[in-house]
Design a protein around this motif. Structure first.
Motif, PDB file in Angstrom:
ATOM      1  N   SER A  17      -6.007  -1.096  -4.112  1.00 52.08           N
ATOM      2  CA  SER A  17      -5.569  -0.222  -3.012  1.00 52.08           C
ATOM      3  C   SER A  17      -4.344  -0.746  -2.263  1.00 52.08           C
ATOM      4  CB  SER A  17      -6.715  -0.006  -2.026  1.00 52.08           C
ATOM      5  OG  SER A  17      -7.125  -1.252  -1.486  1.00 52.08           O
ATOM      6  N   PRO A  60      -1.188   5.763  -5.090  1.00 51.20           N
ATOM      7  CA  PRO A  60      -1.872   4.469  -4.995  1.00 51.20           C
ATOM      8  C   PRO A  60      -2.295   3.974  -6.377  1.00 51.20           C
ATOM      9  CG  PRO A  60      -2.793   6.036  -3.429  1.00 51.20           C
ATOM     10  CD  PRO A  60      -1.886   6.811  -4.346  1.00 51.20           C
ATOM     11  N   ASP A  77       0.833  -1.198   0.000  1.00 55.03           N
ATOM     12  CA  ASP A  77       0.000   0.000   0.000  1.00 55.03           C
ATOM     13  C   ASP A  77       0.874   1.258   0.000  1.00 55.03           C
ATOM     14  OD1 ASP A  77       0.237   1.080   2.944  1.00 55.03           O
ATOM     15  OD2 ASP A  77      -0.061  -1.082   3.125  1.00 55.03           O
TER      16      ASP A  77
END
Length: 198
Positions: free
Chosen positions: A117, A112, A13
């Motif tokens: 995600s 991102p 992430d």
């Protein structure tokens, strides 16, 4: 002038990758950067803005040193903006040495992944301009090859930092768990002793 661009997807992430990118140096995967000094760092409109000077060392041919006087030790100015709300990190870097014959502008952006995600996209761009009669094309291609190799090492360096951070967290969690367990044993032992004394 030569331009090199690349896009890489990390299987982590954005917060994890940005934390690692900020702590990337020193690391064993990319030893070119030998020192970092923070010139300025502040929060501005919810963003962390930082200026650093990076010292790097590159192995260069002796003929290049004779021609330019450049020894291979390079100082660069890095300007970084991290926006945690927009989840965007941008670094721009420009060389401070050898400006009379070489200019290198580098841009890195971490954001991102648009649809996943748990992934992060790194976009890199390097623009190299060299002003050496008869050697310009060769030097620009050579430098971009070195840059591309170091960029790959830099990505490996981020993975190394992420692994290192996870190990730190794991070790800390294990240590806290052990200390909590030991404390519980002492409390229970003291409680049992008090109970027996009654």
């Amino acid at each position: 002038m030569k331009i090199w661009t690349s896009e890489h997807i990390f299987d982590h992430d954005w917060e994890t990758v940005v934390h690692a990118a900020w702590r990337k140096y020193p690391n064993p995967e990319n030893r070119a950067v030998t020192a970092i000094d923070v010139v300025d760092q502040k929060f501005h409109e919810g963003k962390l803005v930082s200026e650093r000077i990076l010292q790097s060392h590159f192995a260069i041919p002796s003929w290049a040193t004779k021609l330019t006087g450049f020894s291979g030790t390079q100082y660069s100015h890095e300007y970084t903006t991290i926006d945690p709300n927009a989840r965007h990190m941008r670094l721009t870097t420009r060389n401070l040495c050898g400006g009379s014959f070489m200019r290198v502008d580098e841009r890195l952006t971490y954001r991102p992944h648009a649809s996943e995600s748990d992934k992060t996209v790194l976009t890199q761009e390097a623009i190299v301009s060299i002003n050496l009669p008869a050697f310009t094309d060769y030097c620009e291609k050579t430098f971009l090859h070195v840059y591309e190799t170091n960029a790959a090492k830099g990505r490996k360096g981020i993975e190394w930092v992420i692994d290192h951070l996870r190990k730190e967290v794991s070790d800390l969690t294990s240590k806290v768990s052990t200390e909590v367990h030991d404390m519980q044993e002492k409390v229970m032992g003291a409680f049992s002793q008090t109970t027996r004394q009654r």
